[in-house]
Design an enzyme around this catalytic site. Sequence first.
Site, PDB file in Angstrom:
ATOM      1  N   LYS A   1       0.798  -1.190  -0.283  1.00  0.00           N
ATOM      2  CA  LYS A   1       0.086  -0.046   0.036  1.00  0.00           C
ATOM      3  C   LYS A   1       0.878   1.364   0.017  1.00  0.00           C
ATOM      4  O   LYS A   1       0.315   2.327  -0.429  1.00  0.00           O
ATOM      5  CB  LYS A   1      -1.125  -0.059   1.069  1.00  0.00           C
ATOM      6  CG  LYS A   1      -2.168  -1.214   0.779  1.00  0.00           C
ATOM      7  CD  LYS A   1      -3.140  -0.911   1.659  1.00  0.00           C
ATOM      8  CE  LYS A   1      -4.283  -2.099   1.505  1.00  0.00           C
ATOM      9  NZ  LYS A   1      -3.970  -3.480   1.486  1.00  0.00           N
TER      10      LYS A   1
HETATM   11  C1  LIG Z   1      -4.462  -4.398   1.051  1.00  0.00           C
HETATM   12  C2  LIG Z   1      -3.682  -5.439   0.819  1.00  0.00           C
HETATM   13  C3  LIG Z   1      -4.053  -6.608  -0.137  1.00  0.00           C
HETATM   14  C4  LIG Z   1      -5.544  -6.155  -0.838  1.00  0.00           C
HETATM   15  O1  LIG Z   1      -5.382  -5.366  -1.787  1.00  0.00           O
HETATM   16  P1  LIG Z   1      -6.437  -4.919  -2.532  1.00  0.00           P
HETATM   17  O2  LIG Z   1      -6.207  -3.772  -3.372  1.00  0.00           O
HETATM   18  O3  LIG Z   1      -7.452  -4.191  -1.392  1.00  0.00           O
HETATM   19  O4  LIG Z   1      -7.370  -5.908  -3.216  1.00  0.00           O
HETATM   20  C5  LIG Z   1      -3.394  -7.660  -0.170  1.00  0.00           C
HETATM   21  N1  LIG Z   1      -2.370  -8.123   0.578  1.00  0.00           N
HETATM   22  C6  LIG Z   1      -1.914  -7.167   1.463  1.00  0.00           C
HETATM   23  C7  LIG Z   1      -0.794  -7.200   2.204  1.00  0.00           C
HETATM   24  C8  LIG Z   1      -2.771  -6.026   1.484  1.00  0.00           C
HETATM   25  O5  LIG Z   1      -2.224  -4.773   2.495  1.00  0.00           O
END
Ligand SMILES: *Cc1c(COP(=O)(O)O)cnc(C)c1O
Length: 486
Positions: free
Chosen positions: A102
């Site tokens: 993120k």
């Molecule tokens: C947020 C997250 C996801 C999912 O991603 P999306 O964009 O919400 O589908 C998967 N793995 C990790 C480690 C995350 O932090």
Amino acid sequence: MRFISTRGKSGKVSSAEAIIKGLADDGGLFVPEYFPKVFEKLKEKISISYEELAFEIIKEFFDDIPEDDLKDAINKAYKGRFEILEKGAFLELYHGPTSAFKDAALLFLPQIMKKAKKVLAINDEIIILTATSGDTGKAALEGFHDVEGFKCVVYYPKDGVSAIQQRQMNTQVGDNVKVIAIEGNFDDAQRGVKNIFADEALKEKLKNDGILLSSANSINIGRLVPQIVYYFYGYFKLVNKQKIRLGEKINVVVPTGNFGNILAAYYSKKMGLPIDRFICASNENNVLSDFFKTGTYDKRRKLLLTDSPSMDILVSSNLERLIFEAVHRDGEKVSNLMKQLNDNGLYDLDESSKEFISEFYGNYATKEEVFNDISRLYHEEKYLMDTHTAVAHTVLRKYKKESKDYKSSLIISTASPYKFPRSICSALGIEVENYNDFQVLDILNSYTKIPIPKNLRNLDSQPILHRAVCQKEDMKKELLSFLYER
Ligand SMILES: *Cc1c(COP(=O)(O)O)cnc(C)c1O
């Protein structure tokens, strides 16, 4: 480029407006008016840096932000703070300040919001409201703390995040940040934030006091667009390493929660990137997996807490943007489907929309499959995956077995295994029952010798600065007390 709403009832807005607003006035999500076909141009320069590539892609969408400002935002976000590594089929997106992918979006968002404010000559203070199932919260706090003209409020489900994630958040420094635990699950937190955004009287009052609400959730277009960049970057890396030919199609495999990451992959394809199929991997909360198999989205089930908490979601907000494409950009159809989901807990796609989404393959992985996979890959190849990435790895194996499609694939690796050390130790058969999560970090480190990311070392010796807990009905009250009672 202008942005339109998936619900079709609010007018076109500039990128600066879309970034500041987060959600459209009709409750829909902003989507680009069209998809710029940049692959043809970019394939001439497949060795450019991440920052340069980001500029080439993002400027197509955010063309009302002056180019120098855009470059400045990109450099402040990424230079020296974020790195992408490609290891075999894995594209590791977690080498940033919070050890989760993120960061790719949330380091950029505050910087672009600042520029958007400048374009729109907004002097109001902007309050970023975020519901998190773990990783978003810390990444938003990391991005926004001490950024002038912003405050950042994060709500997380009290028992729905790992001890490490919780500690990362409640040790967050900065005068402009607030972290609140909710007695409820992620969907409660997300619904609470949506309700605050829908509260016109509240917004009116805040506006009079020079305060605007906005969001850092992955529904913000300012988060989605920078995620497109790493698909191009990853693809070009495969070409540079001669694993594929330029123009050759690949599959992408994405551990999915709120559907932002995989949607960015879809947008990349619309921009010309040679992707064949999108492999959407879920954990035991397999709503999306069922959806791609049947065309019915049915959230009427219990949310399970799994070892991949960032994917513990029943309503994936960003799916609305794919549905918008699947119904040929008919906002009224999207509104109806979303109303059905809200009123009845489910909706059905018609045949032509089902056909449209067949580029997507959905499947899920159980805890046992994930643990076996982590252990096997570690023992056979000395490669350590986190629990989210392992969901994707398992689902890819199922996909290949079912489809006999052995195209090259890119597995999106979303978190450091050190964010979920207890689960990883269980998977590897290391006995850690009598140790706390922070001791478990060290145990995993002595076992694997893989270095612990800097931000996770010494986490347990930092002071806890946030202890607020509230009922899910009281989210607005908590917000107001943060804004007015200090
Ligand atoms: C947020 C997250 C996801 C999912 O991603 P999306 O964009 O919400 O589908 C998967 N793995 C990790 C480690 C995350 O932090």
